[in-house]
Design an enzyme around this catalytic site. Structure first.
Site, PDB file in Angstrom:
ATOM      1  N   HIS A  83       0.851  -1.198   0.000  1.00 46.41           N
ATOM      2  CA  HIS A  83       0.000   0.000   0.000  1.00 46.41           C
ATOM      3  C   HIS A  83       0.881   1.241   0.000  1.00 46.41           C
ATOM      4  CE1 HIS A  83      -3.473   2.424   2.073  1.00 46.41           C
ATOM      5  NE2 HIS A  83      -2.979   3.029   1.032  1.00 46.41           N
ATOM      6  N   GLU A 125       0.442   7.644  -3.545  1.00 41.98           N
ATOM      7  CA  GLU A 125       1.426   7.434  -2.482  1.00 41.98           C
ATOM      8  C   GLU A 125       2.593   8.402  -2.612  1.00 41.98           C
ATOM      9  OE1 GLU A 125       1.178   5.253   0.293  1.00 41.98           O
ATOM     10  OE2 GLU A 125      -0.858   5.482  -0.498  1.00 41.98           O
ATOM     11  N   HIS A 129       2.798  10.697   0.574  1.00 41.35           N
ATOM     12  CA  HIS A 129       3.839  10.207   1.480  1.00 41.35           C
ATOM     13  C   HIS A 129       5.258  10.363   0.931  1.00 41.35           C
ATOM     14  CE1 HIS A 129       0.726   8.544   4.027  1.00 41.35           C
ATOM     15  NE2 HIS A 129       0.187   7.937   2.986  1.00 41.35           N
TER      16      HIS A 129
END
Length: 233
Positions: A83, A125, A129
């Site tokens: 993930h 992502e 992040h």
């Protein structure tokens, strides 16, 4: 006289409301890390491994079509997929550290599809992040690959052909057994109402197992959950 008392009461309510607001603001300030959203300024990573069959069943129930669910759930069979690799503070985490985020090369996206089987997931992502890691796109995703390579998936979950009912602690112990040096303090399982969702593992910046209290506070509290079987073939 009545007007004066009502006014005094109103002033009291206003004072109490302001005081509560100040306490709330102070609490929020304490909860937010002083480095909040500064790229590269964080304490450790969380590697999040999603149980793909759970994601796909939930997507089907919601009637989701196209996008990530279509690519991930109708292609080759997946068990645990990445993930993300999330920079974390000891309390809380950064996100969206560069707006707009630096453009991600399509070749990088293509190279990651074996671990993160949907371009939309990869772009998201990176934006949320990766921009907080202090790394450029290529090095961030190379770090994800190194982190995933450091984790061995327990063999009983690699070719799960039938639904399996498990206790969250049982899954944690299976990962601990398969990965020497991993401890209960560094791994956690998340779930939805009925299914196992993810296994999350805390790693230092140099990708060594490390304890993290925050992980435990977000873990699954159910006695048992289901792991749907692997889809496709």
């Amino acid at each position: 006289m009545f007007y004066f008392r009502l006014n005094s009461f109103s002033r009291l309510l206003i004072s109490l409301t302001l005081a509560a607001g100040l306490v709330s603001l102070a609490g929020g300030a304490r909860a937010q890390d002083k480095r909040q959203n500064a790229p590269g300024e964080f304490d450790f990573y969380v590697l999040s491994l999603s149980w793909s069959p759970s994601f796909c069943e939930e997507a089907a129930e919601r009637g989701r079509s196209g996008g990530r669910s279509n690519i991930q759930c109708e292609g080759r069979p997946y068990s645990f997929v990445v993930h993300g690799l999330w920079p974390q503070y000891e309390s809380g985490f950064p996100e969206y550290c560069q707006r707009p985020s630096p453009r991600l090369n399509r070749n990088i996206v293509s190279s990651m599809l074996d671990l993160m089987p949907a371009p939309g997931l990869i772009f998201n992502e990176w934006d949320k992040h990766g921009t907080c890691s202090g790394l450029d796109g290529r090095n961030y995703f190379e770090t994800i690959r190194k982190a995933r390579a450091a984790i061995k998936i327990p063999p009983e979950y690699l070719e799960l052909s039938q639904a399996k009912t498990v206790a969250p602690g049982e899954v944690e112990e299976a990962f601990i057994k398969a990965n020497p040096g991993l401890s209960n303090a560094a791994v956690s399982v998340t779930c939805n109402r009925t299914r196992l969702s993810e296994v999350r593992i805390c790693l230092s910046k140099d990708l060594q197992f490390r304890a993290c209290e925050e992980l435990e506070r977000r873990s699954c509290r159910r006695d048992q959950v289901t792991m749907p079987p692997i889809r496709g073939g």
